[in-house]
Design a protein around this motif. Structure first.
Motif, mmCIF file in Angstrom:
data_model
loop_
_atom_site.group_PDB
_atom_site.id
_atom_site.type_symbol
_atom_site.label_atom_id
_atom_site.label_comp_id
_atom_site.label_asym_id
_atom_site.label_seq_id
_atom_site.Cartn_x
_atom_site.Cartn_y
_atom_site.Cartn_z
ATOM 1 N N ASN A 278 34.560 45.081 -8.102
ATOM 2 C CA ASN A 278 35.924 46.318 -7.680
ATOM 3 C C ASN A 278 36.150 47.721 -9.191
ATOM 4 O O ASN A 278 35.719 48.177 -9.175
ATOM 5 C CB ASN A 278 36.978 45.418 -7.266
ATOM 6 C CG ASN A 278 36.842 44.596 -5.961
ATOM 7 O OD1 ASN A 278 35.615 44.646 -5.497
ATOM 8 N ND2 ASN A 278 37.463 44.247 -5.765
ATOM 9 N N ASP B 181 34.300 46.560 -3.601
ATOM 10 C CA ASP B 181 32.657 45.876 -3.154
ATOM 11 C C ASP B 181 31.561 46.321 -3.690
ATOM 12 O O ASP B 181 30.775 46.361 -2.885
ATOM 13 C CB ASP B 181 32.737 46.160 -1.457
ATOM 14 C CG ASP B 181 33.606 44.829 -1.178
ATOM 15 O OD1 ASP B 181 33.774 44.013 -1.828
ATOM 16 O OD2 ASP B 181 33.399 44.576 0.727
ATOM 17 N N ASP C 238 28.739 42.770 -5.418
ATOM 18 C CA ASP C 238 29.651 43.327 -6.474
ATOM 19 C C ASP C 238 29.876 42.863 -7.553
ATOM 20 O O ASP C 238 30.399 42.648 -8.715
ATOM 21 C CB ASP C 238 30.600 44.216 -6.186
ATOM 22 C CG ASP C 238 31.809 43.626 -5.416
ATOM 23 O OD1 ASP C 238 31.375 42.578 -4.619
ATOM 24 O OD2 ASP C 238 32.527 43.726 -5.350
ATOM 25 N N ASN C 239 30.231 41.276 -7.549
ATOM 26 C CA ASN C 239 29.786 40.270 -8.391
ATOM 27 C C ASN C 239 28.302 40.040 -9.054
ATOM 28 O O ASN C 239 27.714 39.750 -10.501
ATOM 29 C CB ASN C 239 30.282 39.096 -8.444
ATOM 30 C CG ASN C 239 32.009 39.375 -8.394
ATOM 31 O OD1 ASN C 239 33.083 38.979 -7.427
ATOM 32 N ND2 ASN C 239 32.966 39.995 -9.168
ATOM 33 N N ARG D 137 40.721 38.678 1.585
ATOM 34 C CA ARG D 137 39.831 39.736 1.984
ATOM 35 C C ARG D 137 40.445 39.577 4.038
ATOM 36 O O ARG D 137 40.474 41.316 4.482
ATOM 37 C CB ARG D 137 38.512 39.094 2.618
ATOM 38 C CG ARG D 137 36.919 39.790 1.422
ATOM 39 C CD ARG D 137 35.945 39.534 1.602
ATOM 40 N NE ARG D 137 35.158 40.641 1.651
ATOM 41 C CZ ARG D 137 34.933 41.511 1.521
ATOM 42 N NH1 ARG D 137 35.195 41.401 -0.455
ATOM 43 N NH2 ARG D 137 34.678 42.473 2.410
ATOM 44 N N ARG E 260 46.863 44.019 -1.840
ATOM 45 C CA ARG E 260 46.144 42.506 -2.795
ATOM 46 C C ARG E 260 47.220 42.124 -3.557
ATOM 47 O O ARG E 260 47.381 41.006 -3.756
ATOM 48 C CB ARG E 260 45.404 42.215 -3.224
ATOM 49 C CG ARG E 260 44.083 41.994 -2.093
ATOM 50 C CD ARG E 260 42.689 42.443 -2.532
ATOM 51 N NE ARG E 260 41.873 41.584 -1.479
ATOM 52 C CZ ARG E 260 40.225 41.670 -1.976
ATOM 53 N NH1 ARG E 260 40.042 42.170 -2.861
ATOM 54 N NH2 ARG E 260 39.486 41.150 -1.089
HETATM 55 N N1 HSE Z 1 34.755 42.795 -3.207
HETATM 56 C C1 HSE Z 1 35.164 41.873 -3.933
HETATM 57 C C2 HSE Z 1 36.791 41.378 -3.178
HETATM 58 C C3 HSE Z 1 35.070 40.930 -5.145
HETATM 59 O O1 HSE Z 1 37.425 41.634 -3.786
HETATM 60 O O2 HSE Z 1 36.420 40.757 -2.466
HETATM 61 C C4 HSE Z 1 35.401 39.214 -4.163
HETATM 62 O O3 HSE Z 1 34.959 38.274 -6.189
#
Ligand code: HSE
Length: 309
Positions: free
Chosen positions: A14, A20, A138-139, A185, A232
């Motif tokens: 991120n 993502d 993205d990871n 999420r 978050r």
């Molecule tokens: N892009 C994902 C999220 C990475 O932030 O949900 C999760 O490791």
């Protein structure tokens, strides 16, 4: 080659402005894996040391990723995966991505490299999606390709490797509470207001430009998250305090690493990154929560081979 030992690194996804799609690879923390050929076809999880992960091959992200590779490229031999799991699942630094990417990388080497690192991402994604309940690379992309990566499309896996400004260092603090990606999420909204989207894509474009031009000030201005962080951050103890401690100690920017609870910062130079770590640590010490702290250069190559026979 019958056996291979690899280091498969942690990563930060991120990077504030690129939910993502943006990520980078860490150098000082990761898992070790030994993958060996076996006579019986299929995939098995051998020993697991360090953090706990499932041994059932249909529930372990590493074996699920390998099974996906073997569907496209069947093999007469099988594979046993021994895992030394150093990255705690649910820590926000790409634990499942390290497992999934590492396993497909190792098996690909044992098979004589039928796939490029880029092509391996789609198999690794089969494992990663088991853990997060969604398809995002993205990871995985920085773990397999190294450095910073941008996923233009998570559907077609159109992925771009980006340059690394030479003085950039990462600080990551991991409060030892578990936050599963699938849960962090679930709290996100499906839609975002247009004004927030405009700010976010402005920042993402500028961040990428800054990587190409080594413009640390632009990088700093771009590290904002108006879309995900407000939701978050409430799941992470002392998030606001830790982030502002990082910024007042000289970090270019700071935010949630992946889906949390880890918090990352980027700094110009290792000394500032260490100072940033120290002040983040002070905030977390006010609570009775254990933590790990990582100061890392950006890992430009991703997964590393340690030995093979
Ligand atoms: N892009 C994902 C999220 C990475 O932030 O949900 C999760 O490791």
């Amino acid at each position: 080659m019958n056996q291979i030992k690899i280091f498969t690194p942690a990563s930060v996804a991120n990077v504030s402005c690129g939910f993502d799609v943006l990520g980078f690879c860490l150098d000082t923390i990761g898992d070790f894996m030994i993958v060996s050929k076996t006579d019986t076809p299929g995939v098995q999880i051998g020993s697991v040391t360090g953090e706990k992960v499932p041994k059932d091959p249909l529930k372990n992200v590493a074996s699920v990723a390998v099974l996906s590779l073997l569907e496209t490229h069947p093999s007469k031999c099988g594979f046993k995966i021994d895992i030394d799991k150093q990255i705690k699942p649910g820590s926000g630094i790409g634990s499942s991505a390290a497992s999934a990417a590492g396993a497909v990388f190792a098996v690909n080497e044992l098979l004589g490299k039928p796939f490029t690192r880029n092509e391996l991402i789609k198999f690794a994604l089969a494992g990663e999606s088991l853990a997060s309940g969604a398809y995002h690379a993205d990871n995985l992309a920085p773990v397999l390709l190294g450095g910073f990566t941008l996923v233009r499309s998570n559907k077609t896996l159109d992925i771009i490797k980006l340059p690394i400004p030479p003085e950039l260092f990462a600080t990551v603090i991991h409060p030892k509470i578990e936050l599963k990606t699938i849960h962090s999420r679930a709290i996100l909204k499906d839609t975002i207001p247009l004004n927030k989207a405009i700010e976010q894509w402005g920042n993402l474009g500028a961040f990428i430009s800054a990587l190409y031009t080594n413009d640390y000030e632009l990088l700093s201005r771009s590290m904002e998250d108006k879309v995900i962080e407000p939701y978050r951050s409430i799941l992470i103890p002392k998030f606001k305090e830790i982030k502002s401690a990082a910024l007042s100690s000289g970090a270019l920017g700071s935010g949630i690493s992946g889906s949390g609870p880890s918090i990352y910062a980027l700094s110009k130079g290792k000394e500032i990154a260490k100072k940033v770590g120290f002040s983040m640590e002070l905030e977390l010490k006010k609570l009775d929560i254990e933590f790990d702290l990582h100061i890392s250069k950006i890992n430009h190559e991703g997964i590393k081979i340690i030995s093979h026979s």
